[in-house]
Design an enzyme around this catalytic site. Structure first.
Site, PDB file in Angstrom:
ATOM      1  N   HIS A  83      -9.691  -5.328  -3.402  1.00 15.99           N
ATOM      2  CA  HIS A  83      -9.149  -5.271  -2.973  1.00 15.99           C
ATOM      3  C   HIS A  83      -9.197  -5.479  -1.396  1.00 15.99           C
ATOM      4  CE1 HIS A  83     -10.073  -1.397  -2.368  1.00 15.99           C
ATOM      5  NE2 HIS A  83      -9.324  -1.091  -1.264  1.00 15.99           N
ATOM      6  N   PHE A  84      -7.703  -6.922  -0.491  1.00 18.47           N
ATOM      7  CA  PHE A  84      -7.924  -7.245   0.867  1.00 18.47           C
ATOM      8  C   PHE A  84      -6.645  -6.146   1.486  1.00 18.47           C
ATOM      9  CE2 PHE A  84     -10.913 -10.497   1.689  1.00 18.47           C
ATOM     10  CZ  PHE A  84     -11.588 -10.920   0.546  1.00 18.47           C
ATOM     11  N   HIS A  85      -6.911  -5.529   2.152  1.00 18.88           N
ATOM     12  CA  HIS A  85      -5.918  -5.300   3.184  1.00 18.88           C
ATOM     13  C   HIS A  85      -4.903  -6.471   4.392  1.00 18.88           C
ATOM     14  CE1 HIS A  85      -6.547  -0.836   2.375  1.00 18.88           C
ATOM     15  NE2 HIS A  85      -7.913  -1.125   1.740  1.00 18.88           N
ATOM     16  N   ASN A  95     -13.677  -3.075   1.906  1.00 15.32           N
ATOM     17  CA  ASN A  95     -14.385  -2.706   1.851  1.00 15.32           C
ATOM     18  C   ASN A  95     -15.101  -3.029   0.389  1.00 15.32           C
ATOM     19  OD1 ASN A  95     -13.388  -1.045   4.350  1.00 15.32           O
ATOM     20  ND2 ASN A  95     -12.308   0.587   3.224  1.00 15.32           N
ATOM     21  N   GLN A 115     -14.936   2.441   0.667  1.00 16.12           N
ATOM     22  CA  GLN A 115     -13.799   1.914  -0.395  1.00 16.12           C
ATOM     23  C   GLN A 115     -13.269   3.404  -0.888  1.00 16.12           C
ATOM     24  OE1 GLN A 115     -16.119  -0.319  -2.945  1.00 16.12           O
ATOM     25  NE2 GLN A 115     -13.995  -1.236  -3.873  1.00 16.12           N
ATOM     26  N   ASP A 145       0.913  -0.805  -0.378  1.00 17.11           N
ATOM     27  CA  ASP A 145       0.182  -0.274   0.348  1.00 17.11           C
ATOM     28  C   ASP A 145       0.916   0.844   0.090  1.00 17.11           C
ATOM     29  OD1 ASP A 145      -3.556   0.705   1.046  1.00 17.11           O
ATOM     30  OD2 ASP A 145      -1.313   2.527   1.535  1.00 17.11           O
ATOM     31  N   ILE A 146       0.287   2.353  -0.760  1.00 19.10           N
ATOM     32  CA  ILE A 146       1.291   3.368  -1.636  1.00 19.10           C
ATOM     33  C   ILE A 146       1.288   4.431   0.129  1.00 19.10           C
ATOM     34  CG2 ILE A 146      -0.270   4.928  -1.908  1.00 19.10           C
ATOM     35  CD1 ILE A 146       1.245   5.773  -4.370  1.00 19.10           C
TER      36      ILE A 146
HETATM   37  P1  5GP Z   1      -9.938   1.908   0.388  1.00 14.56           P
HETATM   38  O1  5GP Z   1      -9.797   2.701   1.643  1.00 14.56           O
HETATM   39  O2  5GP Z   1     -10.434   1.623  -1.582  1.00 14.56           O
HETATM   40  O3  5GP Z   1      -9.849   0.092   0.955  1.00 14.56           O
HETATM   41  O4  5GP Z   1      -8.179   1.704   0.114  1.00 14.56           O
HETATM   42  C1  5GP Z   1      -7.692   2.103  -0.349  1.00 14.56           C
HETATM   43  C2  5GP Z   1      -6.351   1.882  -0.491  1.00 14.56           C
HETATM   44  O5  5GP Z   1      -5.126   1.701  -1.640  1.00 14.56           O
HETATM   45  C3  5GP Z   1      -5.479   2.752   0.342  1.00 14.56           C
HETATM   46  O6  5GP Z   1      -5.307   1.949   1.288  1.00 14.56           O
HETATM   47  C4  5GP Z   1      -4.166   3.430  -0.767  1.00 14.56           C
HETATM   48  O7  5GP Z   1      -2.890   4.481   0.352  1.00 14.56           O
HETATM   49  C5  5GP Z   1      -4.256   2.578  -1.512  1.00 14.56           C
HETATM   50  N1  5GP Z   1      -3.668   3.365  -2.412  1.00 14.56           N
HETATM   51  C6  5GP Z   1      -4.176   4.524  -3.179  1.00 14.56           C
HETATM   52  N2  5GP Z   1      -3.435   4.975  -4.326  1.00 14.56           N
HETATM   53  C7  5GP Z   1      -2.731   3.586  -4.366  1.00 14.56           C
HETATM   54  C8  5GP Z   1      -1.867   3.573  -5.427  1.00 14.56           C
HETATM   55  O8  5GP Z   1      -1.148   4.488  -6.192  1.00 14.56           O
HETATM   56  N3  5GP Z   1      -0.852   2.982  -5.130  1.00 14.56           N
HETATM   57  C9  5GP Z   1      -0.969   1.586  -3.813  1.00 14.56           C
HETATM   58  N4  5GP Z   1       0.227   0.406  -4.087  1.00 14.56           N
HETATM   59  N5  5GP Z   1      -1.654   1.880  -3.334  1.00 14.56           N
HETATM   60  C10 5GP Z   1      -2.563   2.965  -3.369  1.00 14.56           C
END
Ligand code: 5GP
Length: 154
Positions: free
Chosen positions: A100-102, A87, A94, A31-32
């Site tokens: 995606h799974f964290h 999410n 989300q 995750d970035i």
């Molecule tokens: P969500 O909130 O959709 O469950 O999580 C999205 C995740 O994607 C966030 O934790 C965010 O940091 C990650 N993310 C967003 N943009 C990028 C990206 O360009 N590269 C990577 N590796 N992760 C990203």
């Protein structure tokens, strides 16, 4: 066919990522904006927005690899503790509309500030009659799907 998501572009290699795992159906990368060291995203190649839209095949492929990725993240983070978060929908937090799974290691010595997923878990209560009604509702929905599978799976 919907427009490519951010994660489609990462999967295709159009955008950079720290990729740690891939197979025919699944890709995992860092995750970035990590919550903790080793925070991973585990993503199906299939471009489904939410779990409800994902095929059984991709879901099974993610399930197969999650334990391995948890073990690897535990080694990288130095902590056996972790949370898995997934999410579905903007209202549920989300941000990227691609399943995606964290995998979020929970790090930090006992008694010290932790790094990892913060949850605000507020337990409700479930009465016996209400539990029966809800469980019945869910069983009926499952039976209906078994008779008319969503997305042609199962
Ligand atoms: P969500 O909130 O959709 O469950 O999580 C999205 C995740 O994607 C966030 O934790 C965010 O940091 C990650 N993310 C967003 N943009 C990028 C990206 O360009 N590269 C990577 N590796 N992760 C990203």
């Amino acid at each position: 066919m919907r427009a490519p998501t951010l994660f489609d572009r990462i999967i295709q290699g159009e955008l950079p990522s720290h990729r740690v795992y891939e197979d025919d159906l699944v890709v995992a990368f860092l995750d970035i904006a990590p919550q903790s060291r080793g925070h991973l995203l585990v993503v199906p190649r299939e471009s489904a927005a939410t779990m409800a839209e994902l095929s059984d095949e991709s879901a099974a492929a993610i399930g197969r690899v999650l334990p391995r990725l948890c073990r690897a993240a535990a080694i990288a983070s130095g902590s056996p503790l972790s949370n898995i978060l997934q999410n579905n929908g903007r209202g549920a937090g989300q941000a990227v509309p691609h399943v995606h799974f964290h995998v979020i290691p929970r790090t930090g010595p006992r008694g010290k500030p932790f790094s990892g997923l913060e949850t605000d878990w507020r337990p409700g209560s479930l009465g016996g009659a209400e539990g029966q009604r809800i469980a019945e509702h869910i069983r009926i929905a499952l039976e209906a799907e078994a008779e008319a599978p969503a997305g042609g799976d199962a």
